[in-house]
Design a protein around this motif. Structure first.
Motif, PDB file in Angstrom:
ATOM      1  N   GLU A  22       0.825  -1.219   0.000  1.00 12.54           N
ATOM      2  CA  GLU A  22       0.000   0.000   0.000  1.00 12.54           C
ATOM      3  C   GLU A  22       0.856   1.265   0.000  1.00 12.54           C
ATOM      4  N   LYS A  23       2.124   1.141   0.399  1.00 14.79           N
ATOM      5  CA  LYS A  23       3.079   2.257   0.388  1.00 14.79           C
ATOM      6  C   LYS A  23       4.167   2.020  -0.653  1.00 14.79           C
ATOM      7  N   MET A  24       3.893   1.185  -1.633  1.00 14.53           N
ATOM      8  CA  MET A  24       4.880   0.838  -2.677  1.00 14.53           C
ATOM      9  C   MET A  24       6.166   0.301  -2.044  1.00 14.53           C
ATOM     10  N   ASN A  25       5.993  -0.369  -0.865  1.00 10.00           N
ATOM     11  CA  ASN A  25       7.103  -1.003  -0.141  1.00 10.00           C
ATOM     12  C   ASN A  25       8.191  -0.007   0.275  1.00 10.00           C
ATOM     13  N   ALA A  26       7.784   1.237   0.502  1.00 10.99           N
ATOM     14  CA  ALA A  26       8.748   2.281   0.864  1.00 10.99           C
ATOM     15  C   ALA A  26       9.481   1.928   2.158  1.00 10.99           C
ATOM     16  N   LEU A  27      10.751   2.299   2.205  1.00 10.24           N
ATOM     17  CA  LEU A  27      11.562   2.062   3.390  1.00 10.24           C
ATOM     18  C   LEU A  27      11.205   3.078   4.469  1.00 10.24           C
ATOM     19  N   ASN A  28      10.869   2.580   5.637  1.00 10.32           N
ATOM     20  CA  ASN A  28      10.802   3.446   6.815  1.00 10.32           C
ATOM     21  C   ASN A  28      11.690   2.837   7.891  1.00 10.32           C
ATOM     22  N   GLN A  29      11.689   3.424   9.064  1.00  6.53           N
ATOM     23  CA  GLN A  29      12.609   2.946  10.096  1.00  6.53           C
ATOM     24  C   GLN A  29      12.265   1.528  10.541  1.00  6.53           C
ATOM     25  N   GLN A  30      10.981   1.157  10.480  1.00 13.56           N
ATOM     26  CA  GLN A  30      10.613  -0.207  10.861  1.00 13.56           C
ATOM     27  C   GLN A  30      11.103  -1.210   9.828  1.00 13.56           C
ATOM     28  N   VAL A  31      11.022  -0.853   8.538  1.00 13.60           N
ATOM     29  CA  VAL A  31      11.544  -1.746   7.500  1.00 13.60           C
ATOM     30  C   VAL A  31      13.041  -1.949   7.698  1.00 13.60           C
ATOM     31  N   LEU A  32      13.762  -0.859   7.981  1.00  9.70           N
ATOM     32  CA  LEU A  32      15.199  -0.984   8.203  1.00  9.70           C
ATOM     33  C   LEU A  32      15.488  -1.881   9.402  1.00  9.70           C
ATOM     34  N   ALA A  33      14.714  -1.719  10.480  1.00  5.04           N
ATOM     35  CA  ALA A  33      14.917  -2.554  11.670  1.00  5.04           C
ATOM     36  C   ALA A  33      14.636  -4.018  11.345  1.00  5.04           C
ATOM     37  N   ASP A  34      13.572  -4.274  10.600  1.00  2.64           N
ATOM     38  CA  ASP A  34      13.247  -5.649  10.228  1.00  2.64           C
ATOM     39  C   ASP A  34      14.305  -6.239   9.294  1.00  2.64           C
ATOM     40  N   LEU A  35      14.799  -5.439   8.345  1.00  2.95           N
ATOM     41  CA  LEU A  35      15.862  -5.922   7.460  1.00  2.95           C
ATOM     42  C   LEU A  35      17.107  -6.287   8.245  1.00  2.95           C
ATOM     43  N   ALA A  36      17.425  -5.480   9.267  1.00  7.56           N
ATOM     44  CA  ALA A  36      18.599  -5.783  10.085  1.00  7.56           C
ATOM     45  C   ALA A  36      18.448  -7.146  10.752  1.00  7.56           C
ATOM     46  N   LEU A  37      17.264  -7.461  11.247  1.00  9.30           N
ATOM     47  CA  LEU A  37      17.023  -8.760  11.874  1.00  9.30           C
ATOM     48  C   LEU A  37      17.115  -9.887  10.853  1.00  9.30           C
ATOM     49  N   ALA A  38      16.557  -9.648   9.669  1.00  4.86           N
ATOM     50  CA  ALA A  38      16.592 -10.680   8.630  1.00  4.86           C
ATOM     51  C   ALA A  38      18.020 -10.960   8.177  1.00  4.86           C
ATOM     52  N   VAL A  39      18.828  -9.916   8.076  1.00  7.66           N
ATOM     53  CA  VAL A  39      20.227 -10.106   7.688  1.00  7.66           C
ATOM     54  C   VAL A  39      20.980 -10.858   8.777  1.00  7.66           C
ATOM     55  N   ASP A  40      20.684 -10.555  10.036  1.00  9.44           N
ATOM     56  CA  ASP A  40      21.283 -11.320  11.136  1.00  9.44           C
ATOM     57  C   ASP A  40      20.956 -12.807  11.001  1.00  9.44           C
ATOM     58  N   GLU A  41      19.727 -13.101  10.601  1.00 11.48           N
ATOM     59  CA  GLU A  41      19.304 -14.491  10.425  1.00 11.48           C
ATOM     60  C   GLU A  41      20.086 -15.159   9.296  1.00 11.48           C
ATOM     61  N   ILE A  42      20.336 -14.419   8.211  1.00  6.55           N
ATOM     62  CA  ILE A  42      21.127 -14.975   7.110  1.00  6.55           C
ATOM     63  C   ILE A  42      22.516 -15.367   7.605  1.00  6.55           C
ATOM     64  N   TYR A  43      23.124 -14.503   8.386  1.00  5.94           N
ATOM     65  CA  TYR A  43      24.467 -14.767   8.893  1.00  5.94           C
ATOM     66  C   TYR A  43      24.489 -15.954   9.850  1.00  5.94           C
ATOM     67  N   SER A  44      23.493 -16.055  10.722  1.00  2.00           N
ATOM     68  CA  SER A  44      23.587 -16.990  11.844  1.00  2.00           C
ATOM     69  C   SER A  44      22.953 -18.355  11.593  1.00  2.00           C
ATOM     70  N   ASN A  45      22.003 -18.436  10.680  1.00  2.00           N
ATOM     71  CA  ASN A  45      21.263 -19.683  10.471  1.00  2.00           C
ATOM     72  C   ASN A  45      21.990 -20.549   9.445  1.00  2.00           C
ATOM     73  N   ARG A  46      22.524 -21.666   9.899  1.00  2.00           N
ATOM     74  CA  ARG A  46      23.302 -22.543   9.014  1.00  2.00           C
ATOM     75  C   ARG A  46      22.438 -23.177   7.924  1.00  2.00           C
TER      76      ARG A  46
END
Length: 258
Positions: A22-46
């Motif tokens: 609905e917001k054309m997937n625009a980046l806001n601070q919550q998206v950035l926070a969620d991306l940071a968690l997802a990237v952590d998962e990429i690094y840590s999950n074997r």
């Protein structure tokens, strides 16, 4: 787990979908926070061997930043926001596991910057790329001035950033910003197929390829010297022994990442 992302892990490939259509997937601070968690998962999950970042819906990958958040920021707060983006996007770029941007529509501003932080980009034929920040009195703030220049050259990058113009997927491919242009329905299958092929290679070698390639644009590193060290380090791995033995024995290797 995430407020603005949906994720799916299948056959070792994590698909991260920015889910604010609905917001054309625009980046806001919550998206950035969620991306940071997802990237952590990429690094840590074997179990994760590679990842895809894409956008929800048919119109946008990420159509930019959520400009409404900018109206009350001071210069210092603006700088701090940019620092958050820099840290997250640098983590994406430095990931030892491959991350592909599957650009399924508009990739503008912060969306183009997010796509450029991925190891490479594939695009649907309706995708459009651009850095239109000058229209708002801004410049790219999440690494875009640097990565766009590195990827397509100074002259083209300056033209895009100073005019605020968009380019289509075909132009982006011709300029070296995109590896493949496909029909929308072919986009994710292509990304998955590429990662499935990469999964069959030695994971430590893949991580070293990423590390050395990133050093080519890092003025604080001697990429040739790093390549020497990383090449030598491969000889201490079981994967090299397995790969060499499989080659001699004319069989498929079974890499374990050791």
């Amino acid at each position: 787990m995430y407020q603005t992302l949906s994720t799916q892990l299948e056959n070792g490939i994590l698909t991260i979908t920015i889910n604010r259509p609905e917001k054309m997937n625009a980046l806001n601070q919550q998206v950035l926070a969620d991306l940071a968690l997802a990237v952590d998962e990429i690094y840590s999950n074997r179990d994760i061997k590679g990842a895809i970042i894409t956008g929800a819906g048919e119109k946008a990958f990420v159509a930019g930043a959520d400009i409404s958040e900018f109206l009350t920021l001071s210069d210092k707060q603006g700088e701090e926001l940019a620092k958050k983006g820099h840290v997250i996007f640098q983590r994406i770029e430095s990931s030892p596991k491959p991350i592909i941007a599957a650009v399924n529509g508009f990739a503008l501003g912060g969306g183009c910057e997010l796509a450029m932080a991925c190891h490479f980009r594939i695009a649907s034929d309706n995708a459009k790329f651009g850095q239109p920040e000058v229209n708002l009195g801004l410049i790219p703030g999440y690494g875009g001035t640097q990565r766009l220049t590195q990827l397509i050259g100074k002259g083209k990058a300056l033209e895009l950033m100073m005019t605020g113009d968009m380019i289509n997927a075909t132009e982006a491919q011709a300029w070296g910003l995109v590896n493949h242009v496909l029909k929308p329905e072919e986009l994710l299958p292509k990304a998955i197929a590429i990662l499935q092929k990469i999964k069959t290679k030695a994971p430590l070698a893949i991580a070293r390829v990423i590390k050395c390639a990133n050093a080519a644009t890092d003025k604080d590193q001697d990429g040739f010297e790093l390549e020497l060290k990383e090449f030598g380090a491969c000889f201490a791995t079981k994967d090299l022994q397995e790969g060499a033995a499989a080659f001699v024995q004319k069989r498929a290797p079974n890499f374990t990442g050791e």
